[in-house]
Design a protein around this motif. Structure first.
Motif, mmCIF file in Angstrom:
data_model
loop_
_atom_site.group_PDB
_atom_site.id
_atom_site.type_symbol
_atom_site.label_atom_id
_atom_site.label_comp_id
_atom_site.label_asym_id
_atom_site.label_seq_id
_atom_site.Cartn_x
_atom_site.Cartn_y
_atom_site.Cartn_z
ATOM 1 N N ASN A 98 77.805 22.227 16.534
ATOM 2 C CA ASN A 98 78.581 22.372 17.761
ATOM 3 C C ASN A 98 79.832 21.509 17.701
ATOM 4 O O ASN A 98 79.830 20.426 17.127
ATOM 5 C CB ASN A 98 77.741 21.977 18.978
ATOM 6 C CG ASN A 98 77.185 20.576 18.866
ATOM 7 O OD1 ASN A 98 76.469 20.261 17.929
ATOM 8 N ND2 ASN A 98 77.536 19.729 19.822
ATOM 9 N N SER A 117 72.673 18.460 20.944
ATOM 10 C CA SER A 117 73.937 18.764 21.594
ATOM 11 C C SER A 117 73.924 18.170 22.989
ATOM 12 O O SER A 117 72.858 17.942 23.578
ATOM 13 C CB SER A 117 74.157 20.277 21.665
ATOM 14 O OG SER A 117 73.152 20.899 22.443
ATOM 15 N N GLU A 119 74.584 19.396 25.811
ATOM 16 C CA GLU A 119 73.970 20.273 26.798
ATOM 17 C C GLU A 119 72.473 20.446 26.550
ATOM 18 O O GLU A 119 71.780 21.069 27.350
ATOM 19 C CB GLU A 119 74.634 21.655 26.776
ATOM 20 C CG GLU A 119 76.119 21.648 27.127
ATOM 21 C CD GLU A 119 76.987 21.245 25.940
ATOM 22 O OE1 GLU A 119 76.450 21.155 24.802
ATOM 23 O OE2 GLU A 119 78.181 21.006 26.148
ATOM 24 N N GLU A 121 71.153 22.245 24.230
ATOM 25 C CA GLU A 121 70.858 23.613 23.816
ATOM 26 C C GLU A 121 70.508 23.726 22.336
ATOM 27 O O GLU A 121 69.977 24.736 21.891
ATOM 28 C CB GLU A 121 72.055 24.519 24.125
ATOM 29 C CG GLU A 121 72.373 24.607 25.604
ATOM 30 C CD GLU A 121 73.620 25.407 25.866
ATOM 31 O OE1 GLU A 121 74.316 25.749 24.884
ATOM 32 O OE2 GLU A 121 73.915 25.694 27.047
ATOM 33 N N LEU A 122 70.813 22.717 21.547
ATOM 34 C CA LEU A 122 70.577 22.792 20.111
ATOM 35 C C LEU A 122 70.030 21.469 19.590
ATOM 36 O O LEU A 122 70.583 20.406 19.851
ATOM 37 C CB LEU A 122 71.878 23.123 19.368
ATOM 38 C CG LEU A 122 71.766 23.306 17.852
ATOM 39 C CD1 LEU A 122 70.962 24.556 17.519
ATOM 40 C CD2 LEU A 122 73.145 23.390 17.210
ATOM 41 N N ASN A 196 66.303 25.442 19.697
ATOM 42 C CA ASN A 196 66.573 24.941 21.043
ATOM 43 C C ASN A 196 65.406 24.115 21.562
ATOM 44 O O ASN A 196 65.392 23.707 22.719
ATOM 45 C CB ASN A 196 66.870 26.099 22.005
ATOM 46 C CG ASN A 196 65.732 27.107 22.050
ATOM 47 O OD1 ASN A 196 64.700 26.923 21.403
ATOM 48 N ND2 ASN A 196 65.917 28.178 22.811
ATOM 49 N N CYS A 197 64.415 23.864 20.699
ATOM 50 C CA CYS A 197 63.210 23.133 21.081
ATOM 51 C C CYS A 197 62.903 22.083 20.017
ATOM 52 O O CYS A 197 62.766 22.415 18.834
ATOM 53 C CB CYS A 197 62.037 24.095 21.244
ATOM 54 S SG CYS A 197 60.439 23.294 21.452
#
Length: 213
Positions: A98, A117, A119, A121-122, A196-197
């Motif tokens: 990112n 990230s 946010e 998200e990654l 994402n987890c």
């Protein structure tokens, strides 16, 4: 194990095409690069060969590569025909996928650098092994902090600056090291896992690296 061409490697890496350019990336399509530090110099071998091999320099050969949107596994062989034993460093740099801010830290339990990230998200894990040993030195830093020449000068002094956690627009640099005996070869791997987890990415990493770490 079948060796693949550089062209085939680059074709398999199209999903990284949106990575922003940087002094720390050898190719805008690749978030990772791998080099050989030997005799005071770094020679980048992957994804693009930047210099010809010097006489008596160990040979770093990319043996295979397997990648998807969730992982990348690069296996390589390091060999020498010199008659003397020598310490060899593989230098790996990973530029976060990112372009925004992220937080990263070194996890001893995973023998990996874990990044999140901003946010959330990654989640990414990056690491590797050489001759059965995980990363020796690591440094998490801002992307533009170390130019290639500055990094080379730091390695000449023997130690990467200790930085196990950082936040920002990040790059992770680490070394894989081994003593290469005369007329021998050893195998290694560099890997990256994304999800994402956090739990999912850790489980995948353990499943796919259990035989090489």
């Amino acid at each position: 194990m079948q060796r693949i061409s550089q062209l085939a490697i680059n074709r398999q890496k199209n999903h990284y095409a949106q990575i922003s350019d940087s002094l720390l990336s050898a190719n805008v399509n690749n978030p990772i690069r791998i080099g050989l530090f030997y005799d005071g110099e770094i020679v980048w071998k992957y994804p693009d060969l930047t210099e010809f091999r010097k006489e008596q320099q160990p040979v770093l050969t990319i043996m295979s590569m397997n990648c998807s949107s969730e992982y990348e596994m690069i296996k390589f062989c390091l060999s020498t025909d010199r008659m003397l034993s020598q310490n060899v460093k593989i230098v790996v740099q990973y530029q976060n996928l990112n372009d925004g801010l992220s937080t990263a830290y070194y996890s001893p339990s995973e023998s990996a650098i874990v990044s999140f990230s901003e946010e959330g998200e990654l989640v990414s894990l990056v690491g590797g092994s050489l001759n059965g040993k995980s990363m020796k030195q690591y440094c998490i830093h801002e992307r533009e902090k170390y130019t290639p020449q500055k990094l080379q000068n730091i390695l000449k002094r023997g130690q990467l600056p200790m930085s196990w956690i950082a936040k920002g627009n990040l790059c992770s640099t680490f070394t894989l090291e081994t003593d290469l005996s005369s007329n021998s070869e050893v195998e290694g791997a560099v890997w990256i896992f994304h999800s994402n987890c956090e739990e999912k990415v850790k489980n995948r990493k353990r499943e796919m690296t259990s035989g090489i770490v």
